[in-house]
Design a protein around this motif. Structure first.
Motif, short mmCIF file in Angstrom:
data_model
loop_
_atom_site.label_atom_id
_atom_site.label_comp_id
_atom_site.label_asym_id
_atom_site.label_seq_id
_atom_site.Cartn_x
_atom_site.Cartn_y
_atom_site.Cartn_z
N GLN A 6 -7.48 1.28 5.69
CA GLN A 6 -8.34 2.41 5.35
C GLN A 6 -9.71 2.02 4.83
O GLN A 6 -10.58 2.86 4.68
CB GLN A 6 -7.64 3.31 4.34
CG GLN A 6 -6.42 4.03 4.90
CD GLN A 6 -6.77 4.97 6.05
OE1 GLN A 6 -7.57 5.89 5.90
NE2 GLN A 6 -6.18 4.72 7.22
N GLU A 7 -9.95 0.73 4.55
CA GLU A 7 -11.27 0.32 4.07
C GLU A 7 -12.33 0.43 5.16
O GLU A 7 -13.50 0.41 4.88
CB GLU A 7 -11.24 -1.13 3.57
CG GLU A 7 -10.75 -1.28 2.15
CD GLU A 7 -9.25 -1.15 2.04
OE1 GLU A 7 -8.72 -1.21 0.92
OE2 GLU A 7 -8.59 -0.98 3.08
N GLU B 26 0.81 -1.22 0.00
CA GLU B 26 0.00 0.00 0.00
C GLU B 26 0.85 1.27 0.00
O GLU B 26 0.55 2.22 -0.73
CB GLU B 26 -0.92 0.03 1.23
CG GLU B 26 -2.06 -0.95 1.17
CD GLU B 26 -2.90 -0.91 2.43
OE1 GLU B 26 -2.65 -0.04 3.29
OE2 GLU B 26 -3.82 -1.74 2.56
N SER B 27 1.88 1.29 0.84
CA SER B 27 2.61 2.55 1.04
C SER B 27 4.13 2.43 0.99
O SER B 27 4.82 3.40 1.29
CB SER B 27 2.21 3.15 2.40
OG SER B 27 0.82 3.24 2.53
N GLY B 28 4.65 1.25 0.63
CA GLY B 28 6.09 1.09 0.60
C GLY B 28 6.68 1.04 2.00
O GLY B 28 5.96 0.86 2.99
N ILE B 29 7.97 1.24 2.09
CA ILE B 29 8.68 1.15 3.37
C ILE B 29 8.20 2.21 4.36
O ILE B 29 8.18 2.00 5.57
CB ILE B 29 10.21 1.27 3.16
CG1 ILE B 29 10.96 0.86 4.43
CG2 ILE B 29 10.59 2.66 2.71
CD1 ILE B 29 10.83 -0.60 4.78
N TRP C 252 5.87 3.50 9.07
CA TRP C 252 5.96 4.64 9.98
C TRP C 252 4.72 5.51 9.88
O TRP C 252 4.75 6.68 10.21
CB TRP C 252 7.23 5.45 9.70
CG TRP C 252 8.41 4.87 10.42
CD1 TRP C 252 8.85 5.20 11.66
CD2 TRP C 252 9.28 3.84 9.97
NE1 TRP C 252 9.93 4.44 12.02
CE2 TRP C 252 10.23 3.58 10.98
CE3 TRP C 252 9.35 3.08 8.79
CZ2 TRP C 252 11.23 2.63 10.86
CZ3 TRP C 252 10.33 2.13 8.68
CH2 TRP C 252 11.27 1.91 9.70
N LYS C 253 3.59 4.91 9.45
CA LYS C 253 2.33 5.64 9.45
C LYS C 253 1.96 6.02 10.87
O LYS C 253 2.14 5.23 11.81
CB LYS C 253 1.21 4.77 8.85
CG LYS C 253 1.10 4.85 7.35
CD LYS C 253 -0.16 4.16 6.87
CE LYS C 253 -0.35 4.36 5.37
NZ LYS C 253 -1.62 3.73 4.90
N GLY C 254 1.42 7.20 11.03
CA GLY C 254 1.02 7.67 12.35
C GLY C 254 2.19 8.12 13.21
O GLY C 254 2.04 8.32 14.41
N ILE C 255 3.37 8.30 12.59
CA ILE C 255 4.55 8.67 13.37
C ILE C 255 4.43 10.06 13.98
O ILE C 255 4.91 10.31 15.09
CB ILE C 255 5.84 8.58 12.49
CG1 ILE C 255 7.10 8.67 13.36
CG2 ILE C 255 5.84 9.64 11.41
CD1 ILE C 255 7.32 7.50 14.26
#
Length: 374
Positions: free
Chosen positions: A304-305, A222-225, A229-232
């Motif tokens: 995100q769904e 979905e977002s790569g590497i 760190w989503k939500g960092i």
């Protein structure tokens, strides 16, 4: 073994025990935080639903998605997913807890020792009473927290995904079911047998939790590497949570020890139960203050769904904050806070109690060993 290493190991051990005891509450709380309901749209549908059977059905479905009590949600997960549903993501969570607590307490003790050394040096120069101030405690906890967050955020992204996977899949399945029902209603005069068979086949399906590797693969695709760190940003901002927690805890503990010393009862008379209560008080204050950041973090890290609407998908921290406020109101930032308070206060109390007892045992062992060697 150094004092910092002893505190790191003690923190890791306490964290693992607390995590096992409170994990079902964590799972339910994460699902509560990531449940996205457009309050304005729900109210409009309920008003329209007051006339007509189809409107009434929509109203009931909408109300059915509202947050239930914590105990009812726990029982619902057990009924639909079994006990395993309450422990989705436990393995990476235990690893994350041990790593997180170990890193945090290790660096916290290093910076704490440094702060106490600086305070003692200032006292020798006539610039203070030799105690570490409140601001210094905040700074020590904040720096240790930032290092911990940067190292362990990928683990918590995977844990959040695994905890909310069945919730996301159920949302997708609900939308498919509604699509089948709409198709059937539009072809009311035709043969409904194909739709009934399709609906029966769909209802037989059950969302299945997935493992760590699949969760990691999904995040990367979905977002790569950088997806790990989503939500960092809100997580780094939440560093103030342990900062506030440790400020309250250390200040309260220092006052209690000072009182005991003044009463000539000795510093060592702080019991495990008193440490438990101090830890609970500290975590309660920190949780209430920073809970909205935790909701934003969970929303960004979850699949995100959930919600099935582009207006409920977030591109970043600011976008999440604005959309939560617009569609769910101020109360949206405090979804599931009651569950979180119970889980986090109990968990933090266990961590503090186990950690202090472990450190006490280590110091007693080290003192005895030194005495024997001399």
């Amino acid at each position: 073994m150094s004092n910092a290493v002893a505190n790191g190991l003690a923190g890791a051990g306490g964290g693992i025990i607390a995590q096992i005891l409170t994990y079902p509450l964590q799972t339910v709380n994460t699902r509560q935080q990531t449940e996205r309901i457009d309050v304005k749209t729900a109210k409009k549908k309920e008003i329209r639903g007051s006339s007509g059977d189809r409107g009434e059905e929509r109203s009931i479905l909408e109300r059915g998605t509202q947050s239930r009590g914590t105990l009812l949600q726990v029982l619902q997960v057990i009924r639909t997913e079994g006990w395993g549903g309450l422990y989705s993501g436990l393995k990476p969570s235990l690893f994350g807890t041990a790593t997180s607590q170990g890193i945090y307490y290790y660096f916290y003790q290093i910076f704490k020792n440094r702060a106490e050394y600086i305070a003692a040096s200032r006292k020798r120069k006539g610039k203070g009473d030799g105690t570490v101030g409140m601001f210094s405690w905040l700074l020590v906890a904040a720096v240790a927290g930032c290092l911990n967050v940067l190292c362990t955020n990928p683990i918590w992204v995977l844990v959040t995904r695994m905890q909310t996977q069945t919730q996301a899949e159920r949302k997708i399945m609900e939308r498919k079911r509604q699509t089948i029902l709409m198709e059937a209603s539009e072809n009311f005069a035709a043969d409904l047998t194909p739709f009934e068979e399709k609906l029966a086949k769909h209802d037989a399906l059950k969302p299945i939790p997935y493992g760590t590797i699949r969760a990691a693969t999904e995040v990367y695709s979905e977002s790569g590497i950088f997806g790990f760190w989503k939500g960092i940003v809100p997580t780094l901002m939440m560093v103030c949570n342990p900062s506030i927690q440790f400020m309250i805890y250390e200040t309260s503990l220092k006052r209690l020890k000072s009182k005991r010393t003044a009463d000539r009862r000795g510093v060592k008379n702080v019991s495990a139960w008193e440490v438990f209560l101090l830890g609970a008080l500290a975590k309660l204050g920190a949780t209430v203050t920073t809970y909205p950041l935790l909701v934003v973090k969970s929303r960004l890290q979850a699949k995100q769904e959930i919600g099935g609407d582009l207006t409920h998908r977030y591109t970043g921290t600011l976008d999440a904050i604005l959309k939560i406020f617009e569609y769910e109101g101020f109360r949206g930032f405090y979804k599931g806070m009651g569950t979180k308070i119970i889980q986090s206060v109990f968990g933090a109390s266990v961590i503090f109690m186990v950690k202090e007892e472990f450190v006490k045992a280590y110091l007693a062992f080290a003192e005895k060993k030194t005495g024997n060697s001399s």
